[in-house]
Scaffold this motif. Structure first.
Motif, PDB file in Angstrom:
ATOM      1  N   GLN A   3      -1.667 -13.123  -7.310  1.00  0.00           N
ATOM      2  CA  GLN A   3      -0.417 -12.412  -7.052  1.00  0.00           C
ATOM      3  C   GLN A   3       0.162 -12.725  -5.667  1.00  0.00           C
ATOM      4  OE1 GLN A   3       0.824 -10.595  -9.447  1.00  0.00           O
ATOM      5  NE2 GLN A   3      -0.857  -9.944 -10.755  1.00  0.00           N
ATOM      6  N   ALA A  53      -0.857 -11.082  -3.131  1.00  0.00           N
ATOM      7  CA  ALA A  53      -0.911  -9.785  -2.446  1.00  0.00           C
ATOM      8  C   ALA A  53      -2.151  -9.725  -1.570  1.00  0.00           C
ATOM      9  CB  ALA A  53      -0.933  -8.653  -3.470  1.00  0.00           C
ATOM     10  N   GLU A  66       6.560   0.722   3.702  1.00  0.00           N
ATOM     11  CA  GLU A  66       6.848   1.707   2.660  1.00  0.00           C
ATOM     12  C   GLU A  66       5.563   2.161   1.965  1.00  0.00           C
ATOM     13  OE1 GLU A  66      10.117  -0.085   3.983  1.00  0.00           O
ATOM     14  OE2 GLU A  66       9.004  -1.336   2.558  1.00  0.00           O
ATOM     15  N   HIS A 114       3.896  -5.005  -4.148  1.00  0.00           N
ATOM     16  CA  HIS A 114       3.999  -6.393  -3.679  1.00  0.00           C
ATOM     17  C   HIS A 114       5.114  -7.135  -4.403  1.00  0.00           C
ATOM     18  CE1 HIS A 114       2.818 -10.416  -2.404  1.00  0.00           C
ATOM     19  NE2 HIS A 114       2.789 -10.766  -3.685  1.00  0.00           N
ATOM     20  N   LYS A 115       5.165  -7.017  -5.709  1.00  0.00           N
ATOM     21  CA  LYS A 115       6.171  -7.725  -6.506  1.00  0.00           C
ATOM     22  C   LYS A 115       7.574  -7.204  -6.219  1.00  0.00           C
ATOM     23  CE  LYS A 115       5.062  -8.767 -10.837  1.00  0.00           C
ATOM     24  NZ  LYS A 115       4.775 -10.207 -10.844  1.00  0.00           N
ATOM     25  N   ALA A 116       7.674  -5.915  -5.846  1.00  0.00           N
ATOM     26  CA  ALA A 116       8.983  -5.327  -5.546  1.00  0.00           C
ATOM     27  C   ALA A 116       9.453  -5.646  -4.128  1.00  0.00           C
ATOM     28  CB  ALA A 116       8.923  -3.817  -5.744  1.00  0.00           C
ATOM     29  N   GLY A 117       8.606  -6.274  -3.334  1.00  0.00           N
ATOM     30  CA  GLY A 117       8.987  -6.626  -1.971  1.00  0.00           C
ATOM     31  C   GLY A 117       8.852  -5.486  -0.978  1.00  0.00           C
ATOM     32  N   LEU A 118       8.087  -4.451  -1.331  1.00  0.00           N
ATOM     33  CA  LEU A 118       7.878  -3.373  -0.374  1.00  0.00           C
ATOM     34  C   LEU A 118       7.006  -3.872   0.769  1.00  0.00           C
ATOM     35  CD1 LEU A 118       7.167  -0.226  -2.606  1.00  0.00           C
ATOM     36  CD2 LEU A 118       9.356  -1.135  -1.816  1.00  0.00           C
ATOM     37  N   ARG A 119       7.265  -3.380   1.949  1.00  0.00           N
ATOM     38  CA  ARG A 119       6.405  -3.707   3.088  1.00  0.00           C
ATOM     39  C   ARG A 119       5.167  -2.830   3.008  1.00  0.00           C
ATOM     40  NH1 ARG A 119      10.249  -2.311   7.858  1.00  0.00           N
ATOM     41  NH2 ARG A 119      10.607  -0.597   6.389  1.00  0.00           N
ATOM     42  N   TYR A 120       4.012  -3.443   3.136  1.00  0.00           N
ATOM     43  CA  TYR A 120       2.773  -2.671   3.064  1.00  0.00           C
ATOM     44  C   TYR A 120       1.819  -3.109   4.165  1.00  0.00           C
ATOM     45  CZ  TYR A 120       1.260  -6.815   0.379  1.00  0.00           C
ATOM     46  OH  TYR A 120       0.997  -8.099  -0.038  1.00  0.00           O
ATOM     47  N   LYS A 146       2.577  -3.740  -8.035  1.00  0.00           N
ATOM     48  CA  LYS A 146       4.009  -3.499  -8.216  1.00  0.00           C
ATOM     49  C   LYS A 146       4.734  -3.428  -6.874  1.00  0.00           C
ATOM     50  CE  LYS A 146       4.352  -1.305 -12.754  1.00  0.00           C
ATOM     51  NZ  LYS A 146       4.748  -0.074 -13.496  1.00  0.00           N
ATOM     52  N   ASP A 165      10.484   5.044  -3.253  1.00  0.00           N
ATOM     53  CA  ASP A 165       9.954   3.744  -3.640  1.00  0.00           C
ATOM     54  C   ASP A 165       8.869   3.892  -4.704  1.00  0.00           C
ATOM     55  OD1 ASP A 165      11.505   2.038  -1.913  1.00  0.00           O
ATOM     56  OD2 ASP A 165      10.350   2.855  -0.243  1.00  0.00           O
TER      57      ASP A 165
END
Length: 230
Positions: free
Chosen positions: A147, A149, A112, A186-192, A184, A164
């Protein structure tokens, strides 16, 4: 995501009249519209961008994040919303033609958020100052251990799924914008993911790395943002 996603581009710009038309000209045809946020420039940035075919949003309050937020507000008011938004700078340090590879992980359904990493790509000699390189290393290292991340860069050239991005509720109005988005996400669980991007010397003088005040101001804000979301 559909095979023909709607992709918009946001370019925050302050006094970039010598470079902005070059950036716009090299953006691939996969893009629907280019939104340049003229951040109270004292030169002809807005006029040049408009002549080059971009939509121009004027933001009188200076600040990188503030300019990005104003461009987002403009897009929110459009009848048809984009699927993906790409951010890049207006100083011609990024290579706009690399946008296709930048958005591909999103189009493939693998991510995302995609960060164009200058650390993984090729950098022209002198394109990043020592404080920039060290600052990126320090910030990404702090993000990793504080974090969890995993990033190698805070590069401005990035792509994110529009819905998103809206859900992240971005608020930073200045130098903390890029790292706020990454933390944010990373904390929201988005795939990056990160993809290598190349980087060259910008046209003109950097508002951040070009002054002592800019270097320390950006560094302070980035570190403050990391602690804020810890």
């Amino acid at each position: 995501m559909s095979q023909s996603p709607i992709i918009d581009v946001i370019i925050p710009a302050y006094n970039e009249e010598k470079s902005i038309s070059k950036v716009i000209a090299e953006i691939p045809g996969i893009v629907r519209q280019i939104v340049v946020a003229d951040n109270n420039s004292s030169d002809r940035t807005g006029d040049v961008a408009r002549a080059a075919g971009a939509q121009v949003v004027f933001e009188p309050q200076k600040g990188y994040g503030k300019a990005c937020l104003s461009a987002m507000d403009w897009i929110k008011n459009q009848e048809i919303q984009p699927d993906v938004v790409v951010f890049l700078d207006g100083d011609y340090s990024d290579f706009p033609e690399e946008m296709k590879s930048l958005v591909q992980p999103i189009l493939d359904g693998r991510a995302e958020l995609v960060i164009g990493s200058r650390a993984l790509g090729r950098r022209e000699s002198g394109s990043m100052t020592f404080p920039q390189v060290f600052g990126n290393w320090l910030a990404t290292t702090m993000m990793k251990y504080m974090q969890g991340a995993k990033f190698t860069d805070l590069g401005p050239f990035r792509a994110i799924v529009w819905k998103d991005l809206l859900a992240l509720n971005m608020v930073d109005q200045n130098y903390g914008w890029t790292i706020e988005m990454q933390i944010k996400a990373h904390k929201a669980g988005l795939r990056y993911v990160e993809v290598p991007v190349n980087y060259r010397k910008r046209i003109g003088v950097s508002k951040v790395s070009g002054t002592v005040k800019g270097v320390f101001g950006a560094g302070y804000k980035i570190i403050l943002t990391i602690f804020k979301y810890w």
